[in-house]
Structure formats: C-alpha cells, structure tokens
Design a protein around this motif. Structure first.
Motif, mmCIF file in Angstrom:
data_model
loop_
_atom_site.group_PDB
_atom_site.id
_atom_site.type_symbol
_atom_site.label_atom_id
_atom_site.label_comp_id
_atom_site.label_asym_id
_atom_site.label_seq_id
_atom_site.Cartn_x
_atom_site.Cartn_y
_atom_site.Cartn_z
ATOM 1 N N ASP A 67 17.716 -37.095 -21.940
ATOM 2 C CA ASP A 67 17.973 -36.208 -23.263
ATOM 3 C C ASP A 67 15.709 -35.778 -23.261
ATOM 4 O O ASP A 67 15.499 -36.060 -24.418
ATOM 5 C CB ASP A 67 17.738 -37.284 -23.811
ATOM 6 N N ARG A 68 15.053 -35.457 -22.124
ATOM 7 C CA ARG A 68 14.241 -34.902 -22.617
ATOM 8 C C ARG A 68 14.165 -33.702 -21.965
ATOM 9 O O ARG A 68 14.471 -33.490 -20.928
ATOM 10 C CB ARG A 68 13.179 -36.534 -22.395
ATOM 11 N N LEU A 69 13.003 -32.827 -22.536
ATOM 12 C CA LEU A 69 12.422 -31.673 -21.828
ATOM 13 C C LEU A 69 11.626 -31.579 -21.862
ATOM 14 O O LEU A 69 10.775 -32.026 -22.674
ATOM 15 C CB LEU A 69 13.843 -30.598 -22.805
ATOM 16 N N LEU A 70 11.386 -30.305 -20.835
ATOM 17 C CA LEU A 70 9.727 -30.136 -20.664
ATOM 18 C C LEU A 70 9.573 -29.047 -20.608
ATOM 19 O O LEU A 70 10.475 -28.472 -20.138
ATOM 20 C CB LEU A 70 8.914 -30.487 -19.117
ATOM 21 N N ALA A 71 8.822 -27.816 -21.392
ATOM 22 C CA ALA A 71 8.866 -26.714 -21.749
ATOM 23 C C ALA A 71 7.566 -26.264 -21.455
ATOM 24 O O ALA A 71 6.213 -26.787 -22.188
ATOM 25 C CB ALA A 71 8.552 -25.908 -23.215
ATOM 26 N N VAL A 72 6.967 -25.074 -21.142
ATOM 27 C CA VAL A 72 5.382 -24.653 -20.086
ATOM 28 C C VAL A 72 4.983 -23.907 -20.254
ATOM 29 O O VAL A 72 5.693 -22.432 -19.886
ATOM 30 C CB VAL A 72 5.224 -25.648 -18.788
ATOM 31 N N ILE A 73 3.903 -22.917 -21.072
ATOM 32 C CA ILE A 73 3.371 -21.490 -20.779
ATOM 33 C C ILE A 73 2.406 -21.726 -20.090
ATOM 34 O O ILE A 73 1.472 -22.709 -20.429
ATOM 35 C CB ILE A 73 3.183 -21.102 -22.196
ATOM 36 N N PHE A 109 11.757 -35.194 -26.739
ATOM 37 C CA PHE A 109 12.586 -36.635 -26.951
ATOM 38 C C PHE A 109 13.545 -36.018 -28.262
ATOM 39 O O PHE A 109 13.186 -34.711 -28.878
ATOM 40 C CB PHE A 109 11.914 -38.020 -26.836
ATOM 41 N N ASN A 110 14.661 -36.951 -28.563
ATOM 42 C CA ASN A 110 15.918 -36.432 -29.597
ATOM 43 C C ASN A 110 14.648 -36.984 -30.842
ATOM 44 O O ASN A 110 15.154 -35.857 -31.415
ATOM 45 C CB ASN A 110 16.595 -37.441 -29.920
ATOM 46 N N GLU A 111 13.650 -37.772 -30.895
ATOM 47 C CA GLU A 111 13.015 -38.010 -31.721
ATOM 48 C C GLU A 111 11.943 -37.815 -32.514
ATOM 49 O O GLU A 111 10.993 -37.683 -32.599
ATOM 50 C CB GLU A 111 13.565 -39.442 -32.333
ATOM 51 N N HIS A 112 10.818 -37.735 -30.945
ATOM 52 C CA HIS A 112 9.514 -37.413 -30.920
ATOM 53 C C HIS A 112 9.902 -36.210 -30.023
ATOM 54 O O HIS A 112 9.888 -36.113 -29.100
ATOM 55 C CB HIS A 112 8.646 -38.539 -30.146
ATOM 56 N N LEU A 113 8.095 -35.490 -30.299
ATOM 57 C CA LEU A 113 7.478 -34.191 -29.423
ATOM 58 C C LEU A 113 6.406 -34.642 -28.948
ATOM 59 O O LEU A 113 5.990 -35.454 -29.827
ATOM 60 C CB LEU A 113 8.056 -32.863 -30.086
ATOM 61 N N ILE A 114 5.835 -34.196 -27.937
ATOM 62 C CA ILE A 114 4.131 -34.449 -27.416
ATOM 63 C C ILE A 114 4.060 -33.426 -27.049
ATOM 64 O O ILE A 114 4.337 -32.229 -26.152
ATOM 65 C CB ILE A 114 3.687 -35.460 -26.635
ATOM 66 N N VAL A 115 2.893 -32.723 -27.665
ATOM 67 C CA VAL A 115 2.217 -31.011 -27.554
ATOM 68 C C VAL A 115 0.972 -31.687 -26.686
ATOM 69 O O VAL A 115 0.331 -31.795 -27.646
ATOM 70 C CB VAL A 115 2.114 -30.143 -28.575
ATOM 71 N N SER A 116 0.596 -30.729 -24.939
ATOM 72 C CA SER A 116 -0.701 -30.843 -24.719
ATOM 73 C C SER A 116 -0.999 -29.588 -24.211
ATOM 74 O O SER A 116 -0.690 -28.428 -23.753
ATOM 75 C CB SER A 116 -0.915 -31.767 -24.444
ATOM 76 N N HIS A 117 -2.544 -28.926 -24.836
ATOM 77 C CA HIS A 117 -2.810 -27.983 -24.845
ATOM 78 C C HIS A 117 -4.261 -27.101 -24.159
ATOM 79 O O HIS A 117 -4.905 -28.447 -24.797
ATOM 80 C CB HIS A 117 -2.223 -26.853 -25.653
ATOM 81 N N VAL A 118 -4.744 -26.320 -23.278
ATOM 82 C CA VAL A 118 -5.656 -26.348 -23.099
ATOM 83 C C VAL A 118 -5.919 -24.864 -22.962
ATOM 84 O O VAL A 118 -5.016 -23.952 -22.243
ATOM 85 C CB VAL A 118 -5.725 -26.650 -21.802
ATOM 86 N N GLY A 119 -7.238 -24.008 -23.691
ATOM 87 C CA GLY A 119 -7.194 -22.959 -23.722
ATOM 88 C C GLY A 119 -6.414 -22.700 -25.022
ATOM 89 O O GLY A 119 -6.769 -22.789 -25.903
#
Length: 249
Positions: free
Chosen positions: A27-33, A109-119
C-alpha cells in the motif's frame, strides 16, 4: 493508488539526461524524477545512478512498517546517502567529475504523502476538486532573487540564468533537502516533473490536462505532446500518481 511515468528526449536534444521511476510495495509507492545537469559532464549518469541507488534502498525496506515520522526520516536518509554515493562516484571517475542532478521524490501512503526535493524539478498537488498548486520551491538562482525582492516573478520567467540551480545532488558531500508532508484523499493527484515540462506549461495548462476525462496514460502523453509542441528544447519527464480508495498503513 494508480501511477504512470513518461519520459521523452524532446525535439532538440540528442540524448535524455532525465531519469524517472515508480516503485510499489503493498500500500505504499515511491515516485522519483531526476534531471541530470546539462551544464555538467555525465548528467545522465548522475540521474541514472540516483534511480539505481534509491531503488536499491527501496527494495531493502520492504519489511519496514513506517509511520509518518519514520517515513520522512527514511526518505531523507535515502536521499542523503544517494548524494554521498554520487559524490564518491564522481570523484572516482574522472569523466564524471562535477556531475549532478536534481531530484524530486514522493513517498505515498493511503492517507499521507511525503515529498522531498533538491533542485528545480517540481511536484504539483491536485486536490479532489481539481485545483492545482505547486508544493515544491525551486532551488534556483532566479527564485532566490524573487524571494529577496530583486526580481519580479514575471521577469524571472525570461531571465537568462533561469536554469541555474543553487542546490543539486552529487556536487557536494552534504546536501540540504526540503520536505513537504500532506494528507490526501480519493481523486487527489500528484504530478512530479523535470523542468522540460514545467518551463513549457503554465499551472493552468497543467491543471486543465490533469482534469481531462482521460486515463493517466493519456494525460501523461498529452503533457509530453504539449511541451514538445511548445518547443521541446529540453528532456521531458513526469510521473502522475492518483489516490484511490484504501486505508493507510
């Protein structure tokens, strides 16, 4: 959750320095660019290694049960470790000295999302009503000038140093990461993208495409075509993640 990833070389460049990935576990997913820095040697190596290192760390975490605080710590530690690996690799390979990449990563996640970035690769959030907003802040020279009041937002769009970034992965042994924590519900969407997309479409354009009555695949393809039709001078990479019914971990 449903997700799609698309990348395109664009209409001008001969090779693609962008990399992207979508990785799922239950039930979790990681997306990366990651957008390799074109002004540095081996930008494509930097972005590809970033995906490789993060995927390895993701696969090693398959037995972890993370609450929100632990998830933030895991994601940022993974990015810090990746930065150190890139910096080490560049120093050990003469042809890669000075290479770097942006990164924007969303741990969902199903209720939360965490976004981290550089650039300056971005993440946008579309709420359940279809209203879109940018939730990352570009780590770029012109954005610093806008924040300090030395440049207007309108002038920033056409500034000759628009693409100069002040933070990147792999160029220094230590890195500062910005992180956003949000909740989301059914029909909300995330759009992660390199600047090959965000430079060519306004927020309104992005919102209109995301709100079309079409599949995620069709929306992603429409965004790629839109950027190419507007010139396609840069590589274009994007990921769309849509929330569907379910319970958080």
């Amino acid at each position: 959750m449903k997700a799609v990833l698309k990348t395109d070389c664009g209409k001008v460049r001969t090779h693609n320095e962008d990399s992207g990935g979508i990785f799922e576990q239950g039930d979790r997913l990681l997306a990366v660019i990651a957008d390799g820095m074109g002004g540095h040697r081996a930008g494509d190596v930097a972005s590809q290694l970033t995906l490789k290192y993060l995927q390895e760390k993701w696969e090693q975490s398959d037995d972890l049960k993370l609450d929100v605080a632990e998830a933030v710590e895991w994601l940022n530690e993974a990015i810090v470790s990746t930065n150190q690996e890139l910096y080490r690799y560049a120093n050990e390979h003469e042809e890669c000295r000075g290479m770097g990449t942006t990164i924007v990563a969303a741990l969902c996640f199903n209720e939360h999302l965490i976004v981290s970035h550089v650039g300056d690769s971005r993440c946008y959030f579309s709420d359940s009503k279809g209203d879109l907003k940018q939730i990352t802040e570009d780590h770029s020279l012109v954005n610093e000038l806008v924040k300090s009041g030395h440049l207007s937002k309108a002038d920033a769009e056409y500034h000759p140093k628009k693409h100069v970034i002040v933070r990147a992965l792999g160029t220094d042994p230590e890195i500062n990461i910005d992180t956003v924590i949000m909740t989301w519900t059914d029909n909300c969407k995330l759009l992660l993208c390199s600047d090959g997309l965000s430079d060519k479409l306004s927020d309104k354009d992005l919102q209109n495409v995301l709100n079309e009555n079409a599949s995620l695949e069709e929306k992603a393809e429409a965004l790629i075509q839109f950027a190419n039709n507007a010139g396609g001078e840069d590589n274009i990479t994007l990921a769309i993640v849509e929330h569907t019914d379910g319970e958080d971990l």
